[in-house]
Write a protein that holds these residues in place. Structure first.
Motif, PDB file in Angstrom:
ATOM      1  N   UNK A  67       0.043   7.501  -5.845  1.00 51.26           N
ATOM      2  CA  UNK A  67       1.235   7.371  -6.694  1.00 51.26           C
ATOM      3  C   UNK A  67       2.059   6.147  -6.306  1.00 51.26           C
ATOM      4  N   UNK A  68       2.151   5.889  -4.990  1.00 49.78           N
ATOM      5  CA  UNK A  68       2.932   4.761  -4.494  1.00 49.78           C
ATOM      6  C   UNK A  68       2.157   3.446  -4.571  1.00 49.78           C
ATOM      7  N   UNK A  69       0.845   3.533  -4.750  1.00 52.46           N
ATOM      8  CA  UNK A  69       0.012   2.331  -4.824  1.00 52.46           C
ATOM      9  C   UNK A  69      -0.231   1.693  -3.472  1.00 52.46           C
ATOM     10  N   UNK A  70      -0.274   2.521  -2.418  1.00 49.28           N
ATOM     11  CA  UNK A  70      -0.507   2.009  -1.065  1.00 49.28           C
ATOM     12  C   UNK A  70      -1.583   2.851  -0.381  1.00 49.28           C
ATOM     13  N   UNK A  71      -2.233   2.312   0.647  1.00 48.53           N
ATOM     14  CA  UNK A  71      -3.208   3.110   1.390  1.00 48.53           C
ATOM     15  C   UNK A  71      -2.525   4.298   2.075  1.00 48.53           C
ATOM     16  N   UNK A  72      -3.255   5.406   2.211  1.00 45.25           N
ATOM     17  CA  UNK A  72      -2.633   6.596   2.786  1.00 45.25           C
ATOM     18  C   UNK A  72      -2.249   6.403   4.242  1.00 45.25           C
ATOM     19  N   UNK A  73      -3.007   5.572   4.987  1.00 48.72           N
ATOM     20  CA  UNK A  73      -2.630   5.308   6.380  1.00 48.72           C
ATOM     21  C   UNK A  73      -1.286   4.587   6.445  1.00 48.72           C
ATOM     22  N   UNK A  74      -1.048   3.692   5.503  1.00 50.35           N
ATOM     23  CA  UNK A  74       0.221   2.980   5.442  1.00 50.35           C
ATOM     24  C   UNK A  74       1.358   3.945   5.136  1.00 50.35           C
ATOM     25  N   UNK A  75       1.117   4.883   4.244  1.00 51.21           N
ATOM     26  CA  UNK A  75       2.125   5.887   3.920  1.00 51.21           C
ATOM     27  C   UNK A  75       2.458   6.732   5.150  1.00 51.21           C
ATOM     28  N   UNK A  76       1.429   7.192   5.856  1.00 50.80           N
ATOM     29  CA  UNK A  76       1.656   7.995   7.062  1.00 50.80           C
ATOM     30  C   UNK A  76       2.441   7.198   8.086  1.00 50.80           C
ATOM     31  N   UNK A  77       2.067   5.950   8.306  1.00 52.56           N
ATOM     32  CA  UNK A  77       2.768   5.090   9.255  1.00 52.56           C
ATOM     33  C   UNK A  77       4.230   4.905   8.853  1.00 52.56           C
ATOM     34  N   UNK A  78       4.471   4.715   7.560  1.00 47.46           N
ATOM     35  CA  UNK A  78       5.837   4.540   7.056  1.00 47.46           C
ATOM     36  C   UNK A  78       6.668   5.791   7.280  1.00 47.46           C
ATOM     37  N   UNK A  79       6.078   6.960   6.991  1.00 47.84           N
ATOM     38  CA  UNK A  79       6.798   8.219   7.192  1.00 47.84           C
ATOM     39  C   UNK A  79       7.154   8.396   8.663  1.00 47.84           C
ATOM     40  N   UNK A  80       6.208   8.140   9.546  1.00 44.07           N
ATOM     41  CA  UNK A  80       6.470   8.280  10.983  1.00 44.07           C
ATOM     42  C   UNK A  80       7.531   7.291  11.455  1.00 44.07           C
ATOM     43  N   UNK A  81       7.464   6.053  10.957  1.00 45.66           N
ATOM     44  CA  UNK A  81       8.460   5.049  11.336  1.00 45.66           C
ATOM     45  C   UNK A  81       9.858   5.484  10.887  1.00 45.66           C
ATOM     46  N   UNK A  82       9.964   5.951   9.669  1.00 46.99           N
ATOM     47  CA  UNK A  82      11.260   6.406   9.165  1.00 46.99           C
ATOM     48  C   UNK A  82      11.779   7.589   9.973  1.00 46.99           C
ATOM     49  N   UNK A  83      10.884   8.486  10.377  1.00 46.19           N
ATOM     50  CA  UNK A  83      11.297   9.648  11.171  1.00 46.19           C
ATOM     51  C   UNK A  83      11.859   9.224  12.524  1.00 46.19           C
ATOM     52  N   UNK A  84      11.132   8.355  13.233  1.00 44.45           N
ATOM     53  CA  UNK A  84      11.574   7.997  14.590  1.00 44.45           C
ATOM     54  C   UNK A  84      12.794   7.089  14.586  1.00 44.45           C
ATOM     55  N   UNK A  85      13.070   6.418  13.469  1.00 39.36           N
ATOM     56  CA  UNK A  85      14.255   5.563  13.394  1.00 39.36           C
ATOM     57  C   UNK A  85      15.421   6.267  12.702  1.00 39.36           C
ATOM     58  N   UNK A  86      15.243   7.558  12.380  1.00 37.22           N
ATOM     59  CA  UNK A  86      16.321   8.313  11.764  1.00 37.22           C
ATOM     60  C   UNK A  86      16.572   7.986  10.311  1.00 37.22           C
ATOM     61  N   UNK A  87      15.617   7.334   9.642  1.00 35.99           N
ATOM     62  CA  UNK A  87      15.797   6.947   8.247  1.00 35.99           C
ATOM     63  C   UNK A  87      15.147   7.911   7.274  1.00 35.99           C
ATOM     64  N   UNK A  88      14.432   8.909   7.787  1.00 33.60           N
ATOM     65  CA  UNK A  88      13.766   9.870   6.909  1.00 33.60           C
ATOM     66  C   UNK A  88      14.825  10.840   6.401  1.00 33.60           C
ATOM     67  N   UNK A  89      15.005  10.866   5.091  1.00 32.06           N
ATOM     68  CA  UNK A  89      16.066  11.667   4.482  1.00 32.06           C
ATOM     69  C   UNK A  89      15.444  12.913   3.868  1.00 32.06           C
ATOM     70  N   UNK A  90      15.982  14.073   4.244  1.00 40.78           N
ATOM     71  CA  UNK A  90      15.522  15.348   3.701  1.00 40.78           C
ATOM     72  C   UNK A  90      16.294  15.641   2.426  1.00 40.78           C
ATOM     73  N   UNK A  91      15.572  15.762   1.321  1.00 43.16           N
ATOM     74  CA  UNK A  91      16.231  16.011   0.024  1.00 43.16           C
ATOM     75  C   UNK A  91      16.406  17.461  -0.207  1.00 43.16           C
TER      76      UNK A  91
END
Length: 88
Positions: free
Chosen positions: A64-88
């Motif tokens: 859906x995002x048009x990116x490789x799934x490994x990139x998505x996982x890496x992005x999610x983990x990066x956002x989590x450890x930097x406090x940028x992952x927002x829970x909706x």
């Protein structure tokens, strides 16, 4: 459009009111480029076990995002450890 919190709205309004000044110098650009390279460097590999359902869901989201799934996982983990992952 995404709803902005108060701090984000103040920044947005400040930008829209032309209250920002460029600090574009060759030294600053070089500094920011080095920060970006360090941030984006993928210098470690890991093995991660996921349920097949979670992996399939991640792969579908990545499509859906048009990116490789490994990139998505890496992005999610990066956002989590930097406090940028927002829970909706």
């Amino acid at each position: 459009m995404t709803k902005l919190n108060q701090e984000e709205q103040e920044i947005f309004d400040s930008y829209e009111n032309d209250e920002w000044n460029s600090v574009k110098t060759s030294e600053r650009i070089t500094q920011l480029q080095s920060y970006a390279k360090a941030t984006l460097a993928k210098d470690k590999n890991i093995t991660l076990r996921l349920s097949s359902l979670d992996l399939e869901a991640l792969q579908a989201k990545a499509i859906e995002e048009g990116i490789p799934y490994q990139t998505l996982i890496s992005s999610i983990l990066h956002k989590y450890v930097t406090g940028q992952l927002i829970d909706n």
